[in-house]
Write a protein that holds these residues in place. Structure first.
Motif, short mmCIF file in Angstrom:
data_model
loop_
_atom_site.label_atom_id
_atom_site.label_comp_id
_atom_site.label_asym_id
_atom_site.label_seq_id
_atom_site.Cartn_x
_atom_site.Cartn_y
_atom_site.Cartn_z
N LEU A 41 0.85 -1.20 0.00
CA LEU A 41 0.00 0.00 0.00
C LEU A 41 0.88 1.24 0.00
O LEU A 41 1.76 1.39 0.84
CB LEU A 41 -0.91 0.00 1.24
N GLN A 42 0.63 2.08 -0.98
CA GLN A 42 1.37 3.33 -1.07
C GLN A 42 0.38 4.48 -1.06
O GLN A 42 -0.68 4.40 -1.70
CB GLN A 42 2.18 3.35 -2.38
N THR A 92 -4.79 0.33 -8.90
CA THR A 92 -4.36 -1.00 -8.49
C THR A 92 -3.75 -1.74 -9.67
O THR A 92 -4.15 -1.55 -10.80
CB THR A 92 -5.53 -1.84 -7.96
N PHE A 93 -2.79 -2.53 -9.37
CA PHE A 93 -2.24 -3.39 -10.42
C PHE A 93 -1.75 -4.69 -9.78
O PHE A 93 -1.28 -4.71 -8.65
CB PHE A 93 -1.14 -2.71 -11.21
N THR A 94 -1.93 -5.76 -10.53
CA THR A 94 -1.59 -7.08 -10.02
C THR A 94 -0.64 -7.75 -10.99
O THR A 94 -0.78 -7.63 -12.19
CB THR A 94 -2.86 -7.94 -9.90
N LYS A 95 0.30 -8.45 -10.46
CA LYS A 95 1.16 -9.23 -11.34
C LYS A 95 1.54 -10.52 -10.63
O LYS A 95 1.62 -10.58 -9.41
CB LYS A 95 2.40 -8.45 -11.74
N GLY A 100 5.08 -14.82 -6.44
CA GLY A 100 3.67 -15.07 -6.21
C GLY A 100 2.82 -13.94 -6.75
O GLY A 100 3.26 -13.15 -7.58
N ILE A 101 1.59 -13.89 -6.27
CA ILE A 101 0.65 -12.88 -6.76
C ILE A 101 0.81 -11.62 -5.93
O ILE A 101 0.68 -11.64 -4.71
CB ILE A 101 -0.79 -13.41 -6.64
N ARG A 102 1.08 -10.52 -6.61
CA ARG A 102 1.27 -9.26 -5.90
C ARG A 102 0.12 -8.32 -6.20
O ARG A 102 -0.30 -8.18 -7.35
CB ARG A 102 2.57 -8.59 -6.34
N GLY A 103 -0.39 -7.70 -5.17
CA GLY A 103 -1.39 -6.67 -5.35
C GLY A 103 -0.84 -5.37 -4.80
O GLY A 103 -0.69 -5.23 -3.61
N ASP A 104 -0.49 -4.47 -5.71
CA ASP A 104 0.09 -3.20 -5.28
C ASP A 104 -0.97 -2.10 -5.45
O ASP A 104 -1.53 -1.95 -6.53
CB ASP A 104 1.33 -2.87 -6.11
N VAL A 105 -1.19 -1.37 -4.40
CA VAL A 105 -2.27 -0.38 -4.40
C VAL A 105 -1.69 0.99 -4.07
O VAL A 105 -0.92 1.14 -3.13
CB VAL A 105 -3.35 -0.76 -3.38
N VAL A 106 -2.08 1.97 -4.86
CA VAL A 106 -1.73 3.36 -4.56
C VAL A 106 -3.03 4.09 -4.26
O VAL A 106 -3.95 4.09 -5.08
CB VAL A 106 -1.02 4.03 -5.75
N VAL A 107 -3.12 4.65 -3.06
CA VAL A 107 -4.35 5.33 -2.65
C VAL A 107 -4.11 6.84 -2.60
O VAL A 107 -3.15 7.30 -1.97
CB VAL A 107 -4.83 4.83 -1.27
N ILE B 103 4.64 0.11 2.60
CA ILE B 103 4.67 -1.13 3.37
C ILE B 103 4.10 -2.26 2.51
O ILE B 103 3.10 -2.09 1.84
CB ILE B 103 3.89 -0.99 4.69
N GLN B 104 4.79 -3.39 2.55
CA GLN B 104 4.30 -4.58 1.84
C GLN B 104 4.15 -5.71 2.85
O GLN B 104 5.05 -5.95 3.67
CB GLN B 104 5.29 -4.97 0.74
N ALA B 105 3.03 -6.40 2.83
CA ALA B 105 2.76 -7.52 3.75
C ALA B 105 2.55 -8.80 2.96
O ALA B 105 1.96 -8.77 1.88
CB ALA B 105 1.53 -7.22 4.61
#
Lengths: 179, 178
Positions: A41-42, A92-95, A100-107, B103-105
């Motif tokens: 989460l960014q 949001t973007f997923t790769k 593994g599966i990454r879910g990176d979110v910028v809010v 932060i990454q979890a």
């Protein structure tokens, strides 16, 4: 008589060892095929969002220097390959890669800040929750789909992994007149 | 009757396994020497907001650590203070602030093992209770089974893997910072 007891004990010991080995292998396999995913989460904001105790030293967080506005919280959850942002506008973007599966979110944080350059967020704290579980609802839905239609609805129905990150903080407004 | 009890215990534990193995962690910073911003902006000494490009970006950093917990309602919420780590990074890179803190979890494979073992523990609790409530005269074995299984449910560990990333920056008025 001794030989029979020896054979019996040995047989039981072998059976127990096999059971332990079988159980260990099953657990290890479960761990290996566990759904590997991560979530980051960014925050993006026009004003600073200070982590912990660290606004600039020129700006103590007391009533003489700042005005308390409100508490805010931004939370984002990631379940396997699906992201869900509870609050805020997000990108949001997923790769899926070797990790593994990454879910990176910028809010984009706007709540309480209102494009006022004198406002900022301080005392931010991060809470993270990680969970591993078997999604039985999906499992049984998938099972029934296979039984009645002969086709699976999705690619997998094993373990699921979810990560939730929550960042909370306080919105302050700089008191220019007192400085 | 015995088969029915065993089947019931299996089905119940199967459903209970579907809960989860997980826990919550708090990451905090109580004694940072320099300002650390989670956004791309930071203040200067005149309390003007500096956007990206208005300060010097020295270099990115990444720190990983794991947090252990018991993963049960009895477990206190574990806290990790990363002030010392961030202070050291800023000092080593010669900056006076951090922006873009992220932060990454992630779940650790230990959690999947704990999840399976918790399912086995639930099975032990259900089966032990069924035997205890039955007409079996020997009550010692089911009580031990329930005790060991309950301990497994309450005390099996869970692990969260965390990565903190950010950009060490240098503000153009360093004399204004602590």
């Amino acid at each position: 008589m001794v030989n029979q007891r020896f054979v019996s004990n040995t047989t039981n010991a072998v059976k127990r060892s096999c059971a332990v080995l079988f159980l260990s292998a099953g657990i290890a396999l479960f761990a290996l095929i566990g759904c590997s995913s991560s979530h980051s989460l960014q925050l993006d904001a026009a004003q600073p969002v200070y982590f912990g105790n660290a606004p600039p030293s020129a700006l103590p967080l007391d009533s003489a220097h700042v005005q308390f506005i409100k508490q805010i919280s931004v939370m984002s959850s990631h379940v396997a390959e699906e992201e869900k942002v509870v609050q805020g506008k997000s990108t949001t973007f997923t790769k899926e890669g070797s990790e593994g599966i990454r879910g990176d979110v910028v809010v984009q944080v706007e709540d309480g800040l209102e494009n006022d350059p004198d406002r900022f967020i301080g005392n931010a704290e991060i809470r993270a929750r990680v969970e591993a579980y078997v999604p039985w609802t999906s499992f049984f839905t998938e099972f029934l789909a296979v039984i009645f239609t002969g086709q699976a609805k999705s690619e997998g129905m094993g373990e699921a992994s979810s990560e939730t990150i929550e960042i909370s903080g306080t919105v302050y407004k700089v008191r220019r007149v007192n400085r | 009757m015995k088969n029915f009890t065993t089947t019931l215990a299996c089905l119940t534990s199967l459903l209970l396994t579907g809960c989860y193995a997980g826990s919550q962690f708090t990451i905090e910073a109580s004694h940072l020497d320099q300002p650390v911003s989670l956004s791309s902006t930071i203040h200067n000494n005149k309390l003007e907001v500096l956007k990206a490009g208005e300060y010097e970006e020295i270099g990115r950093f990444s720190v990983s650590f794991s947090g252990w917990s018991l993963g049960s309602p009895l477990s206190p919420n574990p806290k990790r203070d990363i002030s010392d780590v961030l202070n050291q990074i800023v000092k080593e890179k010669g900056g006076n602030g951090i922006t873009h803190l992220t932060i990454q979890a992630a779940n650790n494979p230990v959690n999947f093992v704990s999840m399976v073992l918790k399912g086995v523990s639930w099975f032990g609790v259900v089966l032990g209770s069924a035997i205890l409530l039955s007409s079996n005269p020997n009550k010692t074995v089911p009580i031990e089974m329930i005790a060991v299984s309950a301990a497994g449910i309450l005390f099996l560990p869970t692990v969260g893997d965390f990565t903190v990333e950010g950009m060490v920056v240098k503000i153009k008025q360093p004399e204004a910072w602590k």
